[in-house]
Design an enzyme around this catalytic site. Sequence first.
Site, short mmCIF file in Angstrom:
data_model
loop_
_atom_site.label_atom_id
_atom_site.label_comp_id
_atom_site.label_asym_id
_atom_site.label_seq_id
_atom_site.Cartn_x
_atom_site.Cartn_y
_atom_site.Cartn_z
N CYS A 1 -8.58 4.36 9.79
CA CYS A 1 -8.08 4.15 11.15
C CYS A 1 -7.26 5.33 11.70
O CYS A 1 -7.84 6.33 12.07
CB CYS A 1 -7.31 2.84 11.22
SG CYS A 1 -7.27 2.16 12.88
N HIS B 1 -9.70 -1.96 7.81
CA HIS B 1 -8.51 -2.31 7.04
C HIS B 1 -8.83 -3.55 6.22
O HIS B 1 -9.97 -3.91 6.02
CB HIS B 1 -7.36 -2.68 8.01
CG HIS B 1 -6.88 -1.58 8.86
ND1 HIS B 1 -6.01 -0.62 8.42
CD2 HIS B 1 -7.09 -1.29 10.17
CE1 HIS B 1 -5.70 0.20 9.41
NE2 HIS B 1 -6.36 -0.17 10.48
N1 GLN Z 1 -3.22 3.88 16.98
C1 GLN Z 1 -4.62 3.92 16.68
C2 GLN Z 1 -5.46 2.99 17.56
O1 GLN Z 1 -4.99 1.93 18.00
C3 GLN Z 1 -4.79 3.58 15.24
C4 GLN Z 1 -4.55 2.14 14.91
C5 GLN Z 1 -4.63 1.85 13.45
O2 GLN Z 1 -4.49 2.74 12.60
N2 GLN Z 1 -4.83 0.61 13.14
O3 GLN Z 1 -6.59 3.31 17.82
#
Ligand code: GLN
Length: 235
Positions: free
Chosen positions: A90, A187
Amino acid sequence: MRILQLYPRDMNIYGDWGNVLSLSRRAQKHGYTTEIIDYNPEDEFPEDVDIVIGGGGQDSGQSVIQEDLHAIAPRLRRMAENGVPMLVICGLYQLFGHEFTTVDGEVLEGIGIFDARTVGGKQRLIGNIVLDTPEFGQVVGYENHSGLTYLGQGVQSLGTVTLGEGNNLDDDGEGARAHHVIGSYLHGSLLPKNPRITDYLIGEAARRRCGSFDPETIDDALAERAREVAASRPR
Ligand code: GLN
């Protein structure tokens, strides 16, 4: 086996820490001794690392680590080119691309290990996600991001989405591959539910260090059950 966890203080959400535990535990089951090394901004970058792993974070967490990430980028790029296996999820997946432009228009420069660009979207893409992948079969996870990632031409994705959104709203790709580096939005955490990816990372690390990988047979009944439950849940 030396496992380097990138930025656990700022980039570690939705169970990403479980990837590190899972990797270490499974490597032990395959007969390796393991060491987990936490790397946070301004720490001394360790030598002789076998696997690199990093998680997701809020846009603010990404801003915090960005400068340091650029300081260690030449080392990470060299390691990637030398075949060190890596998994970035992510927020770090986004920063392993060329850039992430947030919804507020802030441009966070990435380190370009992936030929990919991310733009912040207005909609959050949240929920269970299932992919078909050429190398790991069906992969099951959980996504929560608003960034939309677009891969450069010819860049291989991790897989094709069969449930959920993945990289963006325009194509059905999820994640990216380069050298032995895997980037993904999944995740949940990813590795406990997808032992084939865990074994890929351990296998590449073992081949680099010892010349071969002789895996033990591990009972994956619990992982299988977790995959079934997650894949059958509504988004
Ligand atoms: N801030 C980034 C997004 O919302 C990454 C989010 C995350 O790592 N879950 O795209």
